[in-house]
Design a protein around this motif. Structure first.
Motif, short mmCIF file in Angstrom:
data_model
loop_
_atom_site.label_atom_id
_atom_site.label_comp_id
_atom_site.label_asym_id
_atom_site.label_seq_id
_atom_site.Cartn_x
_atom_site.Cartn_y
_atom_site.Cartn_z
N GLU A 222 49.40 -17.38 -41.83
CA GLU A 222 49.13 -15.99 -41.46
C GLU A 222 48.63 -15.86 -40.03
OE1 GLU A 222 46.33 -14.56 -44.32
OE2 GLU A 222 47.63 -15.02 -46.05
N HIS A 223 48.38 -16.98 -39.36
CA HIS A 223 47.86 -16.94 -37.99
C HIS A 223 48.92 -16.44 -37.01
CE1 HIS A 223 45.57 -18.04 -34.45
NE2 HIS A 223 46.57 -18.77 -34.01
N GLN A 224 48.51 -15.56 -36.10
CA GLN A 224 49.40 -15.04 -35.07
C GLN A 224 49.15 -15.77 -33.76
OE1 GLN A 224 51.84 -12.60 -35.59
NE2 GLN A 224 51.30 -13.02 -37.72
N MET A 225 50.17 -16.43 -33.24
CA MET A 225 50.02 -17.18 -31.99
C MET A 225 50.05 -16.25 -30.78
SD MET A 225 49.58 -20.49 -32.20
CE MET A 225 50.25 -21.24 -30.71
N HIS A 226 49.39 -16.69 -29.73
CA HIS A 226 49.44 -16.01 -28.44
C HIS A 226 50.82 -16.24 -27.80
CE1 HIS A 226 48.39 -20.21 -27.97
NE2 HIS A 226 48.88 -20.17 -26.76
N SER A 227 51.13 -15.44 -26.82
CA SER A 227 52.40 -15.57 -26.10
C SER A 227 52.16 -16.21 -24.73
CB SER A 227 53.04 -14.20 -25.92
OG SER A 227 54.21 -14.29 -25.14
N GLU A 228 53.03 -17.13 -24.35
CA GLU A 228 52.94 -17.78 -23.04
C GLU A 228 54.31 -17.80 -22.37
OE1 GLU A 228 49.39 -21.05 -23.76
OE2 GLU A 228 51.31 -21.37 -24.75
N HIS A 229 54.31 -17.75 -21.06
CA HIS A 229 55.56 -17.68 -20.29
C HIS A 229 55.98 -19.09 -19.84
CE1 HIS A 229 58.56 -15.37 -18.12
NE2 HIS A 229 58.37 -16.14 -17.07
N MET A 276 61.44 -17.37 -20.29
CA MET A 276 61.11 -16.44 -21.37
C MET A 276 59.67 -16.65 -21.82
SD MET A 276 63.34 -18.41 -24.35
CE MET A 276 62.66 -17.58 -25.77
N ASP A 277 59.23 -15.81 -22.75
CA ASP A 277 57.93 -15.96 -23.39
C ASP A 277 58.12 -16.67 -24.73
OD1 ASP A 277 56.76 -14.64 -21.30
OD2 ASP A 277 56.51 -12.74 -22.36
N THR A 278 57.09 -17.42 -25.13
CA THR A 278 57.14 -18.04 -26.45
C THR A 278 55.81 -17.84 -27.17
OG1 THR A 278 57.45 -20.09 -27.70
CG2 THR A 278 56.41 -20.30 -25.54
N SER A 279 55.90 -17.60 -28.46
CA SER A 279 54.72 -17.56 -29.31
C SER A 279 54.96 -18.48 -30.51
CB SER A 279 54.42 -16.13 -29.77
OG SER A 279 55.55 -15.57 -30.41
N ILE A 280 55.71 -19.55 -30.28
CA ILE A 280 56.04 -20.48 -31.34
C ILE A 280 54.77 -21.09 -31.94
CG2 ILE A 280 56.32 -22.45 -29.76
CD1 ILE A 280 58.62 -23.42 -31.54
N PHE A 281 54.73 -21.17 -33.25
CA PHE A 281 53.61 -21.76 -33.98
C PHE A 281 54.15 -22.94 -34.77
CE2 PHE A 281 50.28 -20.89 -37.57
CZ PHE A 281 49.57 -22.02 -37.18
N ILE A 282 53.73 -24.14 -34.38
CA ILE A 282 54.23 -25.36 -35.01
C ILE A 282 53.14 -25.93 -35.91
CG2 ILE A 282 55.04 -27.71 -34.58
CD1 ILE A 282 56.20 -26.72 -31.93
N TYR A 283 53.45 -26.01 -37.20
CA TYR A 283 52.50 -26.57 -38.17
C TYR A 283 53.30 -27.36 -39.20
CZ TYR A 283 53.84 -22.30 -40.74
OH TYR A 283 54.54 -21.29 -41.36
#
Length: 342
Positions: A222-229, A276-283
């Protein structure tokens, strides 16, 4: 998965407060995913684990002096502003401290005689603000004069030389935090790596302080990742694709390089030049598309970075390695020792 599964107890004295004088003299823990073996080395030994034709991918972002100390117009109240992400030439997403009462239209001043001014345009998700800066000349020059390097809160000691919080290959300004796995490399070590026939490819991901934002949900999904360029140019893409085509390995230096590559990779493991921007969440459960090995530091308990390396090496293996690192008195976090997962 539950957040508590990524927790561990760390003695405070193991949190490194300053970098080593010799960057490459840090310790290196090597984790073999094939054999389950854990080895203790020094960072210069990383050369022994790289083969000709492999591609080492490094993040060449440069940390900016993103911490501004100023006052609120009219009231004169003290304010700390952290620059997180640049939207255009004048507008930034920032975090304020204290900031709960800072409303749209509030204005702030920094430097003597208000050399730099800022106005809140809007409040965004998570409580951050979009601000517009007003200044004369180049913003970068103003920031160099007025800003401070925003070291993580767990580092209590002042940094004598600000360049020690930059990688030796840092090039493109934009990060609020350093890609710390890269801090262990020296120019001499990089030269030896290239002499061995290992390719070095540079990508750029501007690290936001969201990297250190605590996970507050019990179920990590349920965690929302931040966005990075991030940016991957054609030279880097070609080197990475050539290594994969030849059956060689792609080794990511740091979780930022890993997130960049996994964000840009196609399902068949190819990289196309992109920005681009990414907010990928790897778990755990994530299927890696491109990286074959990872060089990283030791991360905070319950952090998304712990989740990423657990996805790559297996949670139980990672927790076993962390227990050993604590027992063997490794140095942790930004200025700490390193880990190679192969």
């Amino acid at each position: 998965m539950k957040l508590e599964e990524f927790d561990y107890d760390l003695p405070e004295e193991l949190i490194a407060q300053e970098p080593l004088t010799d960057r490459a003299a840090a310790r290196l823990m090597v984790l073999s995913r094939k054999t389950g073996e854990i080895s203790d080395k020094v960072f210069t030994n990383v050369l022994d684990y790289l083969d000709p034709g492999d591609c080492l991918v490094l993040n060449d972002t440069r940390v900016i002096p993103a911490r501004l100390i100023g006052t609120k117009e009219k009231t004169g109240g003290a304010i700390e502003m952290l620059l997180l992400k640049r939207n255009n030439t004048t507008d930034w997403e920032v975090a304020l401290k204290p900031g709960k009462r800072a409303k749209e239209g509030a204005r702030f001043e920094f430097g003597e005689n208000g050399e730099l001014k800022a106005e809140i345009l809007k409040i965004v998700e998570g409580g951050n603000r979009i601000v517009r800066f007003y200044y004369d000349g180049l913003f970068e020059n103003v920031l160099d004069r007025l800003g401070q390097v925003p070291l993580p809160g767990y580092i209590k000691k002042e940094l004598g030389d600000k360049e020690m919080y930059q990688t030796v290959y840092a090039k493109y300004s934009g990060s609020a935090a350093a890609p710390t796995a890269g801090l262990h490399f020296t120019n001499e070590l990089l030269d030896k790596i290239r002499e061995k026939g290992v390719e070095t490819a540079f990508v750029t991901l501007h690290v936001g302080l969201g990297t250190f934002r605590p996970v507050k949900v019990e179920n990590i999904e349920e965690h929302q990742m931040h966005s990075e360029h991030f940016i991957i140019d054609s030279d880097a893409a070609d080197k990475i694709n050539c290594a994969k085509s030849a059956g060689k390995r792609v080794i990511a230096v740091g979780t930022t390089s890993c997130r960049t590559l996994e964000s840009a990779a196609s399902e068949d493991g190819k990289i196309v030049p992109c920005e681009m921007d990414t907010s990928i969440f790897i778990y755990p459960g994530y299927k890696f598309k491109i990286i074959d090995a990872l060089i990283t530091n030791f991360h905070l308990p319950k952090s998304t970075l712990m989740m990423l390396i657990s996805a790559f090496a297996g949670r139980e293996f990672v927790m076993k390695a962390y227990s050993k690192a604590i027992e063997e008195r490794y140095r942790f976090f930004s200025f700490g020792d390193a880990m190679l997962i192969e």
